[in-house]
Design a protein around this motif. Structure first.
Motif, PDB file in Angstrom:
ATOM      1  N   GLU A   1       0.912  -1.364  -0.043  1.00 50.90           N
ATOM      2  CA  GLU A   1       0.006  -0.059   0.065  1.00 50.90           C
ATOM      3  C   GLU A   1       0.844   1.255  -0.017  1.00 50.90           C
ATOM      4  O   GLU A   1       0.637   2.099  -0.752  1.00 50.90           O
ATOM      5  CB  GLU A   1      -1.004   0.116   1.163  1.00 50.90           C
TER       6      GLU A   1
ATOM      7  N   LEU B   1       1.411   4.339  -2.949  1.00 52.66           N
ATOM      8  CA  LEU B   1       1.051   5.633  -2.832  1.00 52.66           C
ATOM      9  C   LEU B   1       2.351   6.324  -3.136  1.00 52.66           C
ATOM     10  O   LEU B   1       2.091   7.361  -3.755  1.00 52.66           O
ATOM     11  CB  LEU B   1       0.738   5.673  -0.884  1.00 52.66           C
TER      12      LEU B   1
ATOM     13  N   SER C   1       2.340  14.296   7.876  1.00 51.28           N
ATOM     14  CA  SER C   1       1.218  13.779   8.950  1.00 51.28           C
ATOM     15  C   SER C   1       0.788  14.891   9.763  1.00 51.28           C
ATOM     16  O   SER C   1       1.230  15.831  10.195  1.00 51.28           O
ATOM     17  CB  SER C   1       1.790  12.556   9.543  1.00 51.28           C
TER      18      SER C   1
ATOM     19  N   MET D   1      -3.702  11.652   9.926  1.00 54.86           N
ATOM     20  CA  MET D   1      -3.915  11.706   8.649  1.00 54.86           C
ATOM     21  C   MET D   1      -2.814  12.133   8.076  1.00 54.86           C
ATOM     22  O   MET D   1      -1.682  12.813   8.394  1.00 54.86           O
ATOM     23  CB  MET D   1      -4.867  12.832   8.722  1.00 54.86           C
ATOM     24  N   ASN D   2      -2.568  11.586   6.800  1.00 58.92           N
ATOM     25  CA  ASN D   2      -1.377  11.735   5.941  1.00 58.92           C
ATOM     26  C   ASN D   2      -1.959  12.705   4.722  1.00 58.92           C
ATOM     27  O   ASN D   2      -2.883  12.080   4.048  1.00 58.92           O
ATOM     28  CB  ASN D   2      -0.741  10.545   5.429  1.00 58.92           C
TER      29      ASN D   2
ATOM     30  N   GLU E   1      -3.193  13.204  -2.368  1.00 63.41           N
ATOM     31  CA  GLU E   1      -3.787  12.239  -1.757  1.00 63.41           C
ATOM     32  C   GLU E   1      -4.002  12.581  -0.399  1.00 63.41           C
ATOM     33  O   GLU E   1      -3.105  13.187   0.377  1.00 63.41           O
ATOM     34  CB  GLU E   1      -3.283  10.844  -1.873  1.00 63.41           C
TER      35      GLU E   1
ATOM     36  N   GLN F   1      -5.009  10.565   3.431  1.00 66.08           N
ATOM     37  CA  GLN F   1      -5.618   9.367   4.283  1.00 66.08           C
ATOM     38  C   GLN F   1      -5.786   9.627   5.604  1.00 66.08           C
ATOM     39  O   GLN F   1      -4.862  10.193   6.252  1.00 66.08           O
ATOM     40  CB  GLN F   1      -4.453   8.499   4.137  1.00 66.08           C
TER      41      GLN F   1
ATOM     42  N   THR G   1      -7.977   8.715   9.470  1.00 65.04           N
ATOM     43  CA  THR G   1      -8.786   7.703  10.323  1.00 65.04           C
ATOM     44  C   THR G   1      -8.999   8.270  11.573  1.00 65.04           C
ATOM     45  O   THR G   1      -7.847   8.973  12.364  1.00 65.04           O
ATOM     46  CB  THR G   1      -8.136   6.297  10.446  1.00 65.04           C
TER      47      THR G   1
END
Length: 241
Positions: free
Chosen positions: A93, A97, A167, A191-192, A203, A205, A207
């Protein structure tokens, strides 16, 4: 809400100490040793005049990435993935990315039928290895393309924009920039954010690890990410020269 006390002593909007050192390996067309605090990643860019079979005859090039962690990059020794006979889902993954992020700022037609592979090897991990890999990987890629143009392999430099990543997260219910491992392991959200130097978002990402993020918190984390990436773009420019 209690006052923020980050383990590193940094303010909420402060990056770790960042270092982007180029020319660190003898043979790669481009290289960068990137340090985000105690996270250290060696990024190398390798060129070949062959593209994947499905791209032959298209006149376009390709940029791809591979990622890995050395066994003692963390507190305890991890098994080499080669010994296990396969890459973990996390590794796959992350390297996808990195590849997507770097391709998004390159004119693949201008690259011609050439391929550049970015290898990101984590020497030491303290959170944010994927964001450090993207930031340092771009520098290694830029150095390689600069070299290929100087050698006459390329007519023009295919770089259209810069790519960098950082991040952000919630720690002690406060939005914070450039999350390290102590904050990541105990934070409420992570979060990235990958950005291009024209202010675009490549992008995101994110959570909510312990609880959902509020819109206000999310907006502040995005503001911090933009600030961090803009600082990283300036550091990249200085490193590339």
């Amino acid at each position: 809400m209690t006052a923020l006390t980050r383990p590193s002593g940094r303010s909420a909007d402060q990056l770790r100490e960042i270092s982007l050192e180029t020319g660190v390996t003898r043979y790669a067309e481009g290289s960068c040793l990137v340090k985000f605090g105690h996270t250290h990643v060696l990024c190398t860019a390798s060129w070949t005049d062959k593209v994947p079979g499905w791209m032959r005859g298209t006149g376009s090039g390709w940029v791809t990435a591979e990622y890995g962690m050395l066994p003692r990059a963390t507190h305890t020794r991890g098994r080499r993935e080669a010994a296990a006979g396969k890459q973990s889902g996390r590794t796959q993954e992350i390297q996808r990315l990195i590849g997507r992020s770097l391709r998004s700022v390159i004119d693949l037609k201008a690259l011609g039928e050439n391929q550049v592979t970015i290898d990101c090897d984590v020497l030491q991990a303290d959170g944010g290895t994927r964001t450090a890999s993207i930031t340092g990987g771009f520098v290694a890629l830029a150095m390689a393309l600069k070299y290929l143009k100087a050698e006459g392999v390329l007519d023009t430099n295919p770089i259209q924009k810069q790519a960098a990543a950082v991040s952000v997260g919630l720690f002690q219910d406060h939005p914070v920039l450039d999350v390290d491992y102590p904050e990541d392991s105990k934070g409420e959200a992570d979060m990235n954010v990958v950005m291009s130097s024209d202010g675009g978002f490549i992008e995101i990402q994110g959570t909510g690890e312990e609880r959902p993020m509020t819109r206000t918190e999310l907006d502040e984390m995005m503001r911090l990410a933009e600030k961090g990436c803009m600082d990283l773009f300036e550091m990249q420019r200085k490193a590339i020269g």
